[in-house]
Design a protein around this motif. Structure first.
Motif, PDB file in Angstrom:
ATOM      1  N   VAL A 123       1.058  -1.092   0.235  1.00 31.57           N
ATOM      2  CA  VAL A 123       0.014  -0.065  -0.648  1.00 31.57           C
ATOM      3  C   VAL A 123       0.686   1.424   0.097  1.00 31.57           C
ATOM      4  O   VAL A 123       1.987   1.213   0.464  1.00 31.57           O
ATOM      5  CB  VAL A 123      -1.156  -0.288   0.954  1.00 31.57           C
ATOM      6  N   GLN A 124       0.239   2.143  -1.072  1.00 27.85           N
ATOM      7  CA  GLN A 124       1.171   3.501  -1.121  1.00 27.85           C
ATOM      8  C   GLN A 124       0.800   4.206   0.550  1.00 27.85           C
ATOM      9  O   GLN A 124       0.148   3.742   1.635  1.00 27.85           O
ATOM     10  CB  GLN A 124       0.224   4.693  -1.173  1.00 27.85           C
ATOM     11  N   ALA A 125       1.852   4.558   1.174  1.00 23.21           N
ATOM     12  CA  ALA A 125       1.798   5.600   2.390  1.00 23.21           C
ATOM     13  C   ALA A 125       0.609   6.061   2.633  1.00 23.21           C
ATOM     14  O   ALA A 125       0.427   7.051   1.690  1.00 23.21           O
ATOM     15  CB  ALA A 125       3.439   6.635   2.180  1.00 23.21           C
ATOM     16  N   GLY A 126      -0.305   5.944   3.575  1.00 20.54           N
ATOM     17  CA  GLY A 126      -1.325   7.544   3.480  1.00 20.54           C
ATOM     18  C   GLY A 126      -2.399   6.319   3.200  1.00 20.54           C
ATOM     19  O   GLY A 126      -3.610   6.552   3.798  1.00 20.54           O
ATOM     20  N   GLY A 127      -2.565   4.935   2.618  1.00 14.61           N
ATOM     21  CA  GLY A 127      -3.072   4.326   2.248  1.00 14.61           C
ATOM     22  C   GLY A 127      -3.879   3.141   3.421  1.00 14.61           C
ATOM     23  O   GLY A 127      -3.199   3.691   5.323  1.00 14.61           O
ATOM     24  N   SER A 128      -5.092   2.249   2.972  1.00 11.32           N
ATOM     25  CA  SER A 128      -5.369   1.685   3.912  1.00 11.32           C
ATOM     26  C   SER A 128      -5.507   0.437   3.776  1.00 11.32           C
ATOM     27  O   SER A 128      -5.571  -0.421   3.402  1.00 11.32           O
ATOM     28  CB  SER A 128      -7.173   1.742   4.109  1.00 11.32           C
ATOM     29  N   LEU A 129      -5.411  -0.703   5.016  1.00  7.18           N
ATOM     30  CA  LEU A 129      -5.858  -1.817   5.357  1.00  7.18           C
ATOM     31  C   LEU A 129      -6.054  -2.375   6.061  1.00  7.18           C
ATOM     32  O   LEU A 129      -6.220  -1.818   7.332  1.00  7.18           O
ATOM     33  CB  LEU A 129      -3.841  -2.818   4.561  1.00  7.18           C
ATOM     34  N   ARG A 130      -6.877  -4.031   6.115  1.00  9.04           N
ATOM     35  CA  ARG A 130      -7.593  -4.128   7.357  1.00  9.04           C
ATOM     36  C   ARG A 130      -7.361  -6.061   7.225  1.00  9.04           C
ATOM     37  O   ARG A 130      -7.509  -6.045   6.039  1.00  9.04           O
ATOM     38  CB  ARG A 130      -9.177  -4.347   6.473  1.00  9.04           C
ATOM     39  N   LEU A 131      -6.445  -5.924   8.210  1.00  8.63           N
ATOM     40  CA  LEU A 131      -6.207  -7.638   8.410  1.00  8.63           C
ATOM     41  C   LEU A 131      -6.783  -8.298   9.239  1.00  8.63           C
ATOM     42  O   LEU A 131      -7.731  -7.347  10.019  1.00  8.63           O
ATOM     43  CB  LEU A 131      -4.968  -7.341   9.786  1.00  8.63           C
ATOM     44  N   SER A 132      -7.469  -9.860   8.942  1.00  6.77           N
ATOM     45  CA  SER A 132      -7.934 -10.753   9.544  1.00  6.77           C
ATOM     46  C   SER A 132      -7.508 -11.428  10.675  1.00  6.77           C
ATOM     47  O   SER A 132      -5.969 -11.842   9.124  1.00  6.77           O
ATOM     48  CB  SER A 132      -8.956 -11.461   8.147  1.00  6.77           C
ATOM     49  N   CYS A 133      -7.999 -12.203  11.563  1.00  7.79           N
ATOM     50  CA  CYS A 133      -7.578 -12.906  11.938  1.00  7.79           C
ATOM     51  C   CYS A 133      -7.987 -14.254  12.426  1.00  7.79           C
ATOM     52  O   CYS A 133      -9.127 -14.078  13.505  1.00  7.79           O
ATOM     53  CB  CYS A 133      -6.331 -12.656  13.414  1.00  7.79           C
ATOM     54  N   ALA A 134      -7.603 -15.229  11.826  1.00  9.05           N
ATOM     55  CA  ALA A 134      -8.821 -16.191  12.176  1.00  9.05           C
ATOM     56  C   ALA A 134      -8.811 -17.297  12.689  1.00  9.05           C
ATOM     57  O   ALA A 134      -7.297 -17.761  12.254  1.00  9.05           O
ATOM     58  CB  ALA A 134      -9.436 -17.239  10.668  1.00  9.05           C
ATOM     59  N   ALA A 135      -9.585 -17.377  14.351  1.00  6.72           N
ATOM     60  CA  ALA A 135      -8.878 -18.577  14.907  1.00  6.72           C
ATOM     61  C   ALA A 135      -9.534 -19.611  15.264  1.00  6.72           C
ATOM     62  O   ALA A 135     -10.436 -19.604  14.306  1.00  6.72           O
ATOM     63  CB  ALA A 135      -8.464 -17.669  16.766  1.00  6.72           C
ATOM     64  N   SER A 136      -8.924 -21.020  15.356  1.00  5.19           N
ATOM     65  CA  SER A 136      -9.795 -22.070  15.383  1.00  5.19           C
ATOM     66  C   SER A 136      -8.822 -23.243  16.765  1.00  5.19           C
ATOM     67  O   SER A 136      -7.883 -22.574  16.713  1.00  5.19           O
ATOM     68  CB  SER A 136      -9.637 -22.604  14.419  1.00  5.19           C
ATOM     69  N   GLY A 137      -9.514 -23.724  17.450  1.00  9.00           N
ATOM     70  CA  GLY A 137      -8.782 -24.650  18.490  1.00  9.00           C
ATOM     71  C   GLY A 137      -8.913 -24.130  19.149  1.00  9.00           C
ATOM     72  O   GLY A 137      -8.573 -25.297  20.808  1.00  9.00           O
ATOM     73  N   PHE A 138      -9.346 -23.738  19.517  1.00 12.57           N
ATOM     74  CA  PHE A 138      -9.554 -23.020  21.359  1.00 12.57           C
ATOM     75  C   PHE A 138     -11.334 -22.456  21.351  1.00 12.57           C
ATOM     76  O   PHE A 138     -11.550 -22.188  20.644  1.00 12.57           O
ATOM     77  CB  PHE A 138      -8.156 -22.278  21.733  1.00 12.57           C
ATOM     78  N   VAL A 139     -10.947 -21.948  23.210  1.00 10.28           N
ATOM     79  CA  VAL A 139     -13.021 -21.072  23.146  1.00 10.28           C
ATOM     80  C   VAL A 139     -12.092 -19.900  23.029  1.00 10.28           C
ATOM     81  O   VAL A 139     -11.624 -18.881  23.722  1.00 10.28           O
ATOM     82  CB  VAL A 139     -13.482 -22.157  24.567  1.00 10.28           C
ATOM     83  N   PHE A 140     -12.623 -18.988  21.247  1.00  2.00           N
ATOM     84  CA  PHE A 140     -11.979 -17.960  21.165  1.00  2.00           C
ATOM     85  C   PHE A 140     -12.645 -16.835  21.742  1.00  2.00           C
ATOM     86  O   PHE A 140     -12.451 -15.524  22.462  1.00  2.00           O
ATOM     87  CB  PHE A 140     -12.491 -17.919  19.385  1.00  2.00           C
ATOM     88  N   ASP A 141     -13.813 -17.111  22.391  1.00  2.00           N
ATOM     89  CA  ASP A 141     -14.431 -15.665  23.567  1.00  2.00           C
ATOM     90  C   ASP A 141     -13.917 -16.009  24.603  1.00  2.00           C
ATOM     91  O   ASP A 141     -13.979 -14.425  25.110  1.00  2.00           O
ATOM     92  CB  ASP A 141     -16.359 -15.998  23.523  1.00  2.00           C
ATOM     93  N   ASP A 142     -13.189 -16.916  25.330  1.00  3.65           N
ATOM     94  CA  ASP A 142     -12.445 -17.083  26.240  1.00  3.65           C
ATOM     95  C   ASP A 142     -11.323 -16.086  26.342  1.00  3.65           C
ATOM     96  O   ASP A 142     -10.515 -16.102  27.650  1.00  3.65           O
ATOM     97  CB  ASP A 142     -11.968 -17.807  26.635  1.00  3.65           C
ATOM     98  N   TYR A 143     -10.924 -15.301  25.192  1.00  5.17           N
ATOM     99  CA  TYR A 143      -9.139 -14.892  25.394  1.00  5.17           C
ATOM    100  C   TYR A 143      -9.305 -13.670  24.933  1.00  5.17           C
ATOM    101  O   TYR A 143     -10.204 -13.427  23.688  1.00  5.17           O
ATOM    102  CB  TYR A 143      -8.182 -15.820  24.070  1.00  5.17           C
ATOM    103  N   ASP A 144      -8.355 -12.964  25.322  1.00  2.00           N
ATOM    104  CA  ASP A 144      -7.887 -11.588  25.099  1.00  2.00           C
ATOM    105  C   ASP A 144      -6.943 -11.987  23.240  1.00  2.00           C
ATOM    106  O   ASP A 144      -6.316 -13.187  23.907  1.00  2.00           O
ATOM    107  CB  ASP A 144      -6.830 -10.922  26.151  1.00  2.00           C
ATOM    108  N   ILE A 145      -7.186 -11.246  22.887  1.00  2.49           N
ATOM    109  CA  ILE A 145      -6.376 -11.383  21.536  1.00  2.49           C
ATOM    110  C   ILE A 145      -5.528 -10.100  21.506  1.00  2.49           C
ATOM    111  O   ILE A 145      -5.513  -8.806  21.340  1.00  2.49           O
ATOM    112  CB  ILE A 145      -7.201 -11.594  19.437  1.00  2.49           C
TER     113      ILE A 145
END
Length: 126
Positions: free
Chosen positions: A12-34
């Protein structure tokens, strides 16, 4: 098997934007700070932003406040990081990881286990 898989990086050029995603599996996601962390060449991992599991409290490194937004969708076991106004010095490999909930109580965004996945490369051209 616990897995956190990052995606969404790119060039991306300076000043631009991105959206990162993090897909979790194998544990109780709701219970953990990320958290989202980044590592630039020759540097240590840096905590960029963390989000708590219980009430969605967020933490941001001073350098990204006002430009980055972390969010989570517990129904999808996914955490996002919206990055606006990116700077060339923010080019790095970005990782998501389980955050240390005790340290987050003191506004310290650090990885709980110190284990890292593949990450996603963010490159910012000037």
């Amino acid at each position: 098997e616990v897995q956190l898989v990052e995606s969404g990086g790119g060039l991306v050029q300076a000043g631009g934007s991105l959206r990162l995603s993090c897909a979790a599996s194998g544990f109780v996601f709701d219970d953990y700070d990320i958290g989202w962390f980044r590592q630039a060449p020759g540097k240590e991992h840096e905590g960029v932003s963390c989000i708590s599991s219980n009430d969605g409290t967020t933490y941001y490194a001073d350098s990204v406040k006002g430009r980055f937004t972390i969010s989570r969708d517990n129904a999808k076991n996914t955490v996002y990081l919206r990055m606006n106004s990116l700077k060339p010095e923010e080019a790095a490999v970005y990782y998501c990881a389980v955050a240390d909930e005790m340290k987050l109580l003191f506004s310290l965004c650090v990885s709980r286990f110190g284990a890292w996945g593949q990450g996603t490369q963010v490159t910012v051209s000037s």
